[in-house]
Structures are given as C-alpha cells and as structure tokens.
Scaffold this motif. Structure first.
Motif, short mmCIF file in Angstrom:
data_model
loop_
_atom_site.label_atom_id
_atom_site.label_comp_id
_atom_site.label_asym_id
_atom_site.label_seq_id
_atom_site.Cartn_x
_atom_site.Cartn_y
_atom_site.Cartn_z
N TYR A 162 -3.32 -18.11 10.58
CA TYR A 162 -2.23 -18.79 10.13
C TYR A 162 -0.83 -18.04 9.86
O TYR A 162 0.11 -18.21 10.01
CB TYR A 162 -2.68 -19.54 8.87
N VAL A 163 -1.34 -16.97 9.02
CA VAL A 163 -0.15 -16.14 8.42
C VAL A 163 0.43 -15.42 9.89
O VAL A 163 1.49 -15.42 10.16
CB VAL A 163 -0.70 -14.84 7.58
N VAL A 164 -0.41 -14.92 10.68
CA VAL A 164 0.37 -14.26 12.09
C VAL A 164 0.98 -15.25 12.84
O VAL A 164 2.11 -15.03 13.21
CB VAL A 164 -0.78 -13.82 12.90
N ARG A 165 0.49 -16.64 12.80
CA ARG A 165 1.41 -17.80 13.54
C ARG A 165 2.70 -18.00 12.91
O ARG A 165 3.78 -18.23 13.56
CB ARG A 165 0.65 -18.84 13.63
N HIS A 166 2.66 -17.77 11.58
CA HIS A 166 4.09 -18.34 10.85
C HIS A 166 4.59 -17.22 10.39
O HIS A 166 5.58 -17.11 9.58
CB HIS A 166 3.63 -19.23 9.78
N ALA A 240 -3.44 -14.95 0.75
CA ALA A 240 -2.59 -15.00 1.85
C ALA A 240 -1.66 -14.14 2.32
O ALA A 240 -1.44 -13.36 3.30
CB ALA A 240 -1.84 -16.45 2.35
N SER A 241 -1.19 -13.70 0.97
CA SER A 241 0.12 -12.48 1.32
C SER A 241 -0.95 -11.34 1.73
O SER A 241 -0.38 -10.32 2.36
CB SER A 241 0.39 -12.03 -0.37
N ASP A 242 -2.18 -11.07 1.62
CA ASP A 242 -2.80 -10.02 2.22
C ASP A 242 -2.67 -9.85 3.48
O ASP A 242 -2.54 -8.63 4.06
CB ASP A 242 -4.47 -9.89 1.66
N PHE A 243 -2.91 -10.94 4.16
CA PHE A 243 -2.78 -10.88 5.70
C PHE A 243 -1.40 -10.41 6.18
O PHE A 243 -0.88 -9.88 7.07
CB PHE A 243 -3.50 -12.07 6.37
N TYR A 244 -0.36 -10.95 5.32
CA TYR A 244 1.10 -10.81 5.66
C TYR A 244 1.24 -9.14 5.47
O TYR A 244 1.79 -8.69 6.45
CB TYR A 244 2.02 -11.57 4.63
N PHE A 245 0.90 -8.59 4.26
CA PHE A 245 1.10 -7.13 4.29
C PHE A 245 0.08 -6.19 5.33
O PHE A 245 0.65 -5.50 6.01
CB PHE A 245 0.34 -6.78 2.95
N LEU A 246 -0.81 -6.99 5.62
CA LEU A 246 -1.89 -6.12 6.75
C LEU A 246 -1.13 -6.30 8.10
O LEU A 246 -1.17 -5.47 8.95
CB LEU A 246 -3.25 -6.80 6.70
N HIS A 247 -0.39 -7.59 8.20
CA HIS A 247 -0.23 -7.61 9.73
C HIS A 247 1.40 -7.78 10.27
O HIS A 247 1.49 -7.51 11.32
CB HIS A 247 -0.92 -9.06 10.35
N HIS A 248 2.15 -7.69 9.15
CA HIS A 248 3.63 -7.91 9.51
C HIS A 248 4.19 -6.20 9.97
O HIS A 248 3.71 -5.47 9.17
CB HIS A 248 4.45 -8.41 8.34
N GLN A 249 5.01 -6.33 10.78
CA GLN A 249 5.46 -5.22 11.45
C GLN A 249 6.17 -4.32 10.28
O GLN A 249 6.31 -3.18 10.10
CB GLN A 249 6.52 -5.15 12.44
N ARG A 250 6.85 -5.01 9.33
CA ARG A 250 7.62 -4.55 8.38
C ARG A 250 6.44 -3.64 7.14
O ARG A 250 6.77 -2.86 6.50
CB ARG A 250 7.99 -5.49 7.28
N TYR A 251 5.13 -4.02 7.20
CA TYR A 251 4.30 -3.24 6.37
C TYR A 251 3.23 -2.80 7.20
O TYR A 251 3.44 -1.47 7.84
CB TYR A 251 3.59 -4.30 5.53
N LEU A 252 2.07 -3.20 7.32
CA LEU A 252 1.03 -2.30 8.14
C LEU A 252 0.86 -2.47 9.80
O LEU A 252 0.00 -1.70 10.08
CB LEU A 252 -0.46 -2.29 7.38
N GLY A 253 1.47 -3.54 9.94
CA GLY A 253 1.74 -3.89 11.55
C GLY A 253 0.32 -4.03 12.02
O GLY A 253 0.25 -3.47 13.22
N GLY A 254 -0.64 -4.65 11.47
CA GLY A 254 -2.22 -4.97 12.30
C GLY A 254 -2.88 -3.44 12.30
O GLY A 254 -3.88 -3.55 13.30
N LYS A 255 -2.51 -2.41 11.57
CA LYS A 255 -3.55 -1.24 11.88
C LYS A 255 -4.86 -1.39 11.32
O LYS A 255 -5.77 -0.69 11.76
CB LYS A 255 -2.78 -0.30 10.63
N TYR A 256 -4.91 -2.46 10.48
CA TYR A 256 -6.40 -2.63 9.75
C TYR A 256 -6.68 -4.09 10.00
O TYR A 256 -5.84 -5.05 9.64
CB TYR A 256 -6.62 -2.34 8.24
N ALA A 257 -8.09 -4.59 10.21
CA ALA A 257 -8.66 -6.00 10.20
C ALA A 257 -9.09 -5.98 8.67
O ALA A 257 -10.23 -5.02 8.41
CB ALA A 257 -9.81 -6.04 11.29
N LEU A 258 -9.10 -7.29 8.16
CA LEU A 258 -9.98 -7.25 6.67
C LEU A 258 -11.22 -8.03 7.01
O LEU A 258 -11.13 -8.89 7.70
CB LEU A 258 -8.96 -7.94 5.78
N LYS A 259 -12.28 -7.28 6.56
CA LYS A 259 -13.73 -8.16 6.85
C LYS A 259 -14.60 -7.90 5.63
O LYS A 259 -14.18 -6.85 5.01
CB LYS A 259 -14.16 -7.33 7.91
#
Ligand SMILES: NC(=O)c1ccc[n+]([C@@H]2O[C@H](COP(=O)([O-])OP(=O)(O)OC[C@H]3O[C@@H](n4cnc5c(N)ncnc54)[C@H](OP(=O)(O)O)[C@@H]3O)[C@@H](O)[C@H]2O)c1
Length: 451
Positions: A162-166, A240-259
């Motif tokens: 959801y976060v990545v899509r929006h 939800a903000s955790d996924f924004y922080f993990l995946h937005h290019q401005r922040y961690l840009g998808g370096k990690y997956a949360l599991k």
C-alpha cells in the motif's frame, strides 16, 4: 493390501483435508474420527466414523496411528501422551503441544518404542523438521533464522504494498493501510485465524523456534525462555510510516525488508533464541530470506561444515500442512505394516528428549538498527531522547523525522534514530525510558538482522 489404521482427532481445516487425502492412500486409512460437534454437517463417510470423545478413538483397536489435529495445546498434548502410553504412534500439527511438552512426549515415545511425526508443526509444507534432524546428525548447526509465520508475513507485505503504491501521494498518511485493516484482510482471505493473537504477538513463531532449536542444539528449550516480541503486542505495533521510511528514496530506499523472524545463534556456550520484527538487507547475505513474500515461509540454516542452506515454501493453509501430515503418516504406516507380526517397529527416529537447556542471555547480544518513536512537535523532546541514549551508552548515528506522517494539533511525527551496535538489553532500557517521556508514543526497536 492391508492398511494401517488412522484415528483422526479433529476434522477442521486440516483434518478435513487429511481425511480427503488419505482416501487415495495405499498404506493408511482413517478408521475413527473425533470432533466436539458430532452433529455438525459432514459427509456420510465421516459421520459413520465420528465420536465426541478423543479417548474412544485412542482406545479403538483399529487405530495404529493417532493423528492429533485439535489445535488445543493442553488437551492435544494429553491425547498424544495417552495414545503413546498405549503403544500408538502419533502424528500432529500442534506446535504448542510439541514445544511445551517436548520432554514428556519424546521420552515416553522412546520408552514405548513408538514414532512421533511433527513435520507439520513448523513451516507448513516445507520439510524443515526432518531437514534439521538430518543436518544436525552430521554437522554442527551454528545458527538459523526463519520467517515462520505466514499470517504476519502477509500482513507486513500488504502494508508495504500500500505504502509503495501511494508513495508519491501528498496524502500518503491517509492512503496507507493500518495494521488492523491488513489483519482484517488476512482474516477475510483465510490467512489469519479468527483469534490471531498467537500469530501477531509472536508466540506461534516462538513455539516453532523452540522445536527447531531442540532439533538443532540437542537440548530441550522451554518456549517461555525464548525472548519474544510480535508485530503487535501490548508494548508495540508496526506503523504504516515504518514502510514509508524503509522504502521511500528520500529515506532508506528499499535497502531493508521488514519481517517477523525467529533467530537462534550459537554465540557463546549457550545459543541465544529470539523472536522479533527485524530489518533484513535486500542485497546482503540474507537476501533470500528478505525476498520471502506473502504467506510463504523461509528458513536459513548455517552449518559449520555445510555452510548456508535456504529452504522456502508454503508456510500454512490446509494443502501444504496436509502434505507434511501425510508424509509422516505414510512413513509411519510403512513401518507399521512391515513390522506387523514381527513385533519389531523401525519407524522414523524419535528425537532424544535430552537435558533442559537454557538459552543464552539476549541482553548481552550486540544488535544495531533504528529506534522509532512518535513525538509531538514541542521543544526539548529530542534533547531528552538523546540524553537517555547517552545515559545508556548507546551511540547515535543519525536521526530522521518522517514529516509526511505528521498528525494532530500537536503535530505528532515519527522519528527514526539509527544506533551503532549496542547490547540489546541496553537498547530495551532506552525504549522503556522513552515510554515514560511525556507525549512520546510507540517506541519500537527495529534490529538489523545479521548472523
Ligand atoms: N490451519 C492452518 O493453516 C494450519 C497450519 C499449520 C498447522 N496447523 C495446526 O493444525 C492443527 C489443526 O488446525 P485447524 O485449522 O484444522 O483447526 P480447526 O479448524 O479449529 O479444527 C479443530 C478440530 O478439532 C476438533 N476438536 C477441538 N478440540 C477437540 C477435542 N477436545 N476433542 C475432539 N475434537 C476436538 C474440532 O471439533 P469441531 O469440528 O466439532 O469444532 C475441529 O474438528 C492446529 O494445531 C493448528 O495449529 C494449522
């Protein structure tokens, strides 16, 4: 050809599928079934075998193998002990019963010379139980890390999607999927139980870690001694903000997956055992594990001689679980049939009950990662957080505010503090102190998984 008799305790999601599967088996057939609601609608083939009392199934002379699928941790364990005591073999998918009563069940089974099949207790259809048993027989297992709960993996995956899509929507905060909605979706699709507590608070993973650790380290570990945090429990929840922080290019840009992971590591004399949400580098040595999506499970095992092995498969659901239950039934049935008349049973090996082992202290394990908390936009709150970190000798690398998730009159906003490696216990003391700060909400520690 003669067939071994199977007594099914429970004819729910898994029991029904096992019943259907065994109709075409060439070495086992269901001869009795127990369930609580004997008047519930069911096919005639089941109705004619059904009784309300598990004891009746266990006492039935037609039953060679008792297949326990009640989902009741306490009663299920007792039924298995009663069956073993009478010389019957047992097969189960009940992880709580096997993890909590390991010592009693395994020692009685060895004493009575019967088999215990529990492949379905960990990893659904993945053959991890036998793999761990066989690997440990020939190698020294150093560590393992697994994504062992398909429900949590599905929920985390949906929140991320959801976060990545929006991602570029200015209203991202409103467009993201809260944890409770992702859970409701999982329930609607049949991935989560009506009561999902054991999944989301990490207990289901804890039982599975206990079972794998018993096999890997030749000791018996009490699941209560395993350090456990869930994706949603009394102290914390994924936002939800955790996924924004993990995946937005401005922040961690998808370096990690949360599991949500279950981890065992032979660091000192005693292995440390823990369950918690973790960040797994998507391009690092655990990339295979990071890529386990949806309701799949994955397990990485590190052996001293063999090096790293990785297994991935469907972690839950009636069909994969039935494959594991049926493979245990077939193996035991073959041994039952070949020993008929000889009195000498050579079924699959029952793991030794061993001495009770206590896991190493997780407080002393060095971990690093990000501490998230949500604070109002008032002066001095960061200074207080930094002061707490300094008092506990936890070094800070960086602090990031995720401004896209501001809410309320007091402009609450999540921040993520990256820390250097520190003793895990010290970081948890920091979190406790954050919880006592006025206005500060939702402190949570995202450890980076490293083995
Ligand atoms: N569902 C999955 O995807 C999955 C995956 C891996 C492992 N497992 C494990 O598989 C086991 C079975 O799960 P499930 O989803 O099939 O459970 P379920 O749908 O709730 O079915 C439980 C069955 O057991 C019967 N039962 C409960 N207590 C009983 C008792 N005291 N005596 C006799 N019968 C009793 C119930 O009777 P009624 O029919 O009368 O209610 C029902 O038929 C559990 O240990 C679960 O953890 C499940």
């Amino acid at each position: 050809m003669a067939k071994a008799g199977v007594g099914l305790l429970g004819i729910g999601n898994i029991g029904k599928e096992v019943f259907a599967y065994l109709k075409s088996s060439n070495n086992a057939q269901v001869t009795r079934v127990a369930r609580r609601r004997i008047n519930a609608p069911a096919p005639a083939a089941i109705k004619k075998l059904v009784t309300r009392r598990a004891e009746t199934v266990i006492a039935d002379p037609s039953v060679d193998i008792v297949v326990e699928l009640t989902g009741d941790g306490k009663r299920g364990a007792q039924y298995m002990l009663d069956a073993i005591d009478q010389g019957q073999h047992v097969v189960t998918a009940n992880k709580e019963a096997i993890a909590v009563r390991w010592r009693d069940i395994m020692s009685l089974a060895r004493k009575r010379g019967v088999s215990v099949g529990f492949e379905a207790t960990v990893g659904g259809g993945m053959p991890v139980v036998r793999a761990m048993q066989r690997h440990n027989a020939a190698d020294d297992i150093q560590s393992f890390a697994g994504i062992l709960n398909g429900t949590c993996n599905f929920i985390l995956g949906r929140m991320k999607e959801y976060v990545v899509r929006h991602m570029d929507d200015p209203n991202i905060q409103k467009r993201s999927l809260p944890l409770e909605d992702a859970l409701a979706e999982a329930q609607k699709l049949g991935y989560a139980e009506p009561d999902p507590t054991m999944d989301i608070n990490g207990f289901d993973t804890k039982f599975k870690v206990a079972i794998l650790a018993n096999l890997a380290f030749d000791s018996y570990f009490d699941p209560n001694d395993i350090y456990c945090e869930g994706i949603w429990d009394q102290n914390q929840r994924i936002l939800a903000s955790d996924f924004y922080f993990l995946h937005h290019q401005r922040y961690l840009g998808g370096k990690y997956a949360l599991k949500l992971v279950g981890v065992a590591e032979r660091t000192g004399r005693r292995p440390t055992l823990r369950v918690h949400p973790a960040l797994i580098e998507t391009d690092g040595p655990l990339a295979d594990l990071a890529a386990v999506e949806g309701s799949f499970n994955g397990l990485t095992v590190e052996g001293r001689r063999l090096g790293t092995q990785f297994i991935k498969g469907l972690g839950a659901g009636p069909k994969p679980t039935t494959i594991s239950v049926a493979s245990d039934i077939h193996e035991i049935a073959a041994a039952v049939l070949s020993s008929r008349g000889t009195g000498c049973h050579a079924g699959p090996p029952v793991p030794a009950a061993r001495r009770a082992g206590s896991p190493g202290n997780v407080d002393r394990v060095q971990t690093r990662g990000f501490i998230r908390s949500v604070s109002p936009d008032v002066k001095g709150v960061y200074a207080k957080k930094l002061d707490i970190l300094a008092r506990h000798k936890v070094n800070v690398q960086s602090v990031v505010n995720v401004k896209e998730f501001v809410y309320g009159r007091d402009r609450y906003m999540p921040d993520y503090i990256e820390i250097d490696p520190a003793p895990d216990g010290a970081v948890r003391e920091v979190l406790k102190a954050f919880r006592r700060l006025r206005g500060v909400r939702d402190p949570m520690y995202f450890r980076i998984l490293e083995l």
